[in-house]
Enzyme design. Structure first.
Site, PDB file in Angstrom:
ATOM      1  N   ASP A   1     -70.177  20.863 -49.537  1.00  0.00           N
ATOM      2  CA  ASP A   1     -70.003  19.966 -49.777  1.00  0.00           C
ATOM      3  C   ASP A   1     -68.732  19.435 -48.890  1.00  0.00           C
ATOM      4  O   ASP A   1     -68.085  17.969 -48.469  1.00  0.00           O
ATOM      5  CB  ASP A   1     -69.400  19.645 -50.998  1.00  0.00           C
ATOM      6  CG  ASP A   1     -69.874  19.092 -51.814  1.00  0.00           C
ATOM      7  OD1 ASP A   1     -70.979  17.831 -52.204  1.00  0.00           O
ATOM      8  OD2 ASP A   1     -69.656  18.542 -53.550  1.00  0.00           O
TER       9      ASP A   1
ATOM     10  N   GLN B   1     -70.750  20.543 -58.262  1.00  0.00           N
ATOM     11  CA  GLN B   1     -71.206  19.061 -58.998  1.00  0.00           C
ATOM     12  C   GLN B   1     -70.098  18.424 -59.732  1.00  0.00           C
ATOM     13  O   GLN B   1     -69.826  18.858 -60.311  1.00  0.00           O
ATOM     14  CB  GLN B   1     -72.482  18.675 -59.836  1.00  0.00           C
ATOM     15  CG  GLN B   1     -73.018  17.224 -60.675  1.00  0.00           C
ATOM     16  CD  GLN B   1     -73.575  16.403 -58.778  1.00  0.00           C
ATOM     17  OE1 GLN B   1     -73.731  17.197 -57.463  1.00  0.00           O
ATOM     18  NE2 GLN B   1     -73.530  15.460 -58.920  1.00  0.00           N
TER      19      GLN B   1
ATOM     20  N   LYS C   1     -81.351  17.450 -56.109  1.00  0.00           N
ATOM     21  CA  LYS C   1     -80.696  18.332 -54.857  1.00  0.00           C
ATOM     22  C   LYS C   1     -82.027  19.668 -54.643  1.00  0.00           C
ATOM     23  O   LYS C   1     -82.174  20.450 -54.109  1.00  0.00           O
ATOM     24  CB  LYS C   1     -79.037  18.749 -55.217  1.00  0.00           C
ATOM     25  CG  LYS C   1     -78.533  17.111 -54.668  1.00  0.00           C
ATOM     26  CD  LYS C   1     -77.104  17.438 -54.968  1.00  0.00           C
ATOM     27  CE  LYS C   1     -76.406  16.241 -54.642  1.00  0.00           C
ATOM     28  NZ  LYS C   1     -75.133  15.926 -55.904  1.00  0.00           N
TER      29      LYS C   1
END
Ligand code: GUN
Length: 299
Positions: free
Chosen positions: A120, A97, A53
């Site tokens: 997200d 994460q 990422k």
């Protein structure tokens, strides 16, 4: 034999579009889109995901910041970091994460991210906007957004008259995927482990999306002839044919046999997987442009 979607190629197209939008943003505002990725602890798979990422963010021309916190980080320290990132004008997107180590409670952490920076798409404000059909105002969870791009490339943006079945009801994927399909006028069924006659339900699907985490569970006789099959599963299984102790990745769909019945199918790896990171980059440039009152690109 079905057409096999090349997720890497579609993702590369998205990344190219993001890179151009990022360059235009920098020309217009004098700043780069900024993405902060937070990882806590030592889970090796999570570290691999986070590195890719951060690397992709740099490739897109973003300011990319990675916060790697020790396994024993406290809830207060993690939430204090989110507060700082929320207040940082150079950071437009924040991703924590998952999963977090067991002693941490992920829900309050995710909900403490400002919704405008929640790339997200997991904040209740963003989930709620999606559920109420406001696809332009919020940020949409990356994996369903990527899977939906495949559906749109195959069927167009109006799915009127098509039956869609999503197997799996998670907040990260199943629920937002069902909402996206519904917003595109599909007739949607969300199936899960408690569904009666799951095979029969799936056989009714013009668009079948599998996200259950069970290797190769969807068999050929679950697939309607001519269907589009999107496989979101990533499962590591033993592969003795490759040598002792070897493993390989497979999806939730028995690919070879289902490819004989479907019209369009995604492979694992190389299908939905590459789209998740690409859509994260897309969400970041969308968040950055909105933060300056500019018109965001659409993907
Ligand atoms: N872990 C596995 N998938 C994801 C994802 O899409 N977002 C976050 N934050 N963590 C994950």
């Amino acid at each position: 034999m079905a057409t096999v979607i090349d997720g890497k190629a579609v993702a590369a197209g998205v990344v190219e579009q993001v890179t151009a939008a990022s360059a235009a943003f920098e020309v217009e505002t004098g700043t780069k889109p900024g993405l902060a990725v937070v990882i806590v602890g030592n889970d090796p798979a999570s570290h691999v995901y986070v590195s890719s990422k951060s690397r992709m963010a740099k490739q897109c021309g973003f300011k990319s910041v990675q916060h790697t916190l020790p396994e024993d980080t406290s809830q207060e320290d993690l939430e204090a970091l989110i507060d700082r990132l929320n207040a940082d004008p150079e950071i437009h997107g924040i991703l924590v994460q998952l999963p977090l180590p067991d002693h941490l409670d992920s829900a309050p952490v995710i909900q403490s991210i400002r919704p405008e920076k929640d790339v997200d798409g997991l904040h209740v404000v963003n989930a709620g906007k999606l559920m109420t059909g406001d696809l332009e105002g919020g940020l949409i969870s990356c994996t369903p957004a990527g899977a939906m791009l495949f559906v749109r490339n195959t069927h167009g943006s109006d799915l009127s008259g098509l039956n869609a079945v999503v197997i799996g009801r998670s907040n990260l994927f199943g629920k937002p995927m069902a909402a996206l399909l519904l917003a595109a006028n599909a007739t949607v069924t969300t199936a899960h482990s408690r569904t009666k006659d799951l095979a029969g339900v799936c056989r009714n699907a013009d668009i079948l999306v599998a996200a259950v985490g069970r290797p190769q569970m969807v068999k050929a006789d679950w697939v309607k002839p001519g269907a589009t099959v999107i496989d979101v599963g990533i499962n590591r299984i033993d592969a003795p044919e490759r040598g002792e102790g070897k493993t390989r990745l497979v999806g939730d769909v028995a690919f070879d046999e289902c490819a004989e019945v479907a019209d369009v199918i995604t492979p694992v790896p190389g299908g939905v997987g590459p789209m998740t990171i690409a859509m994260l980059m897309a969400n970041t440039v969308i968040a950055a442009t909105r933060s300056k009152g500019l018109k965001p690109p659409s993907f």
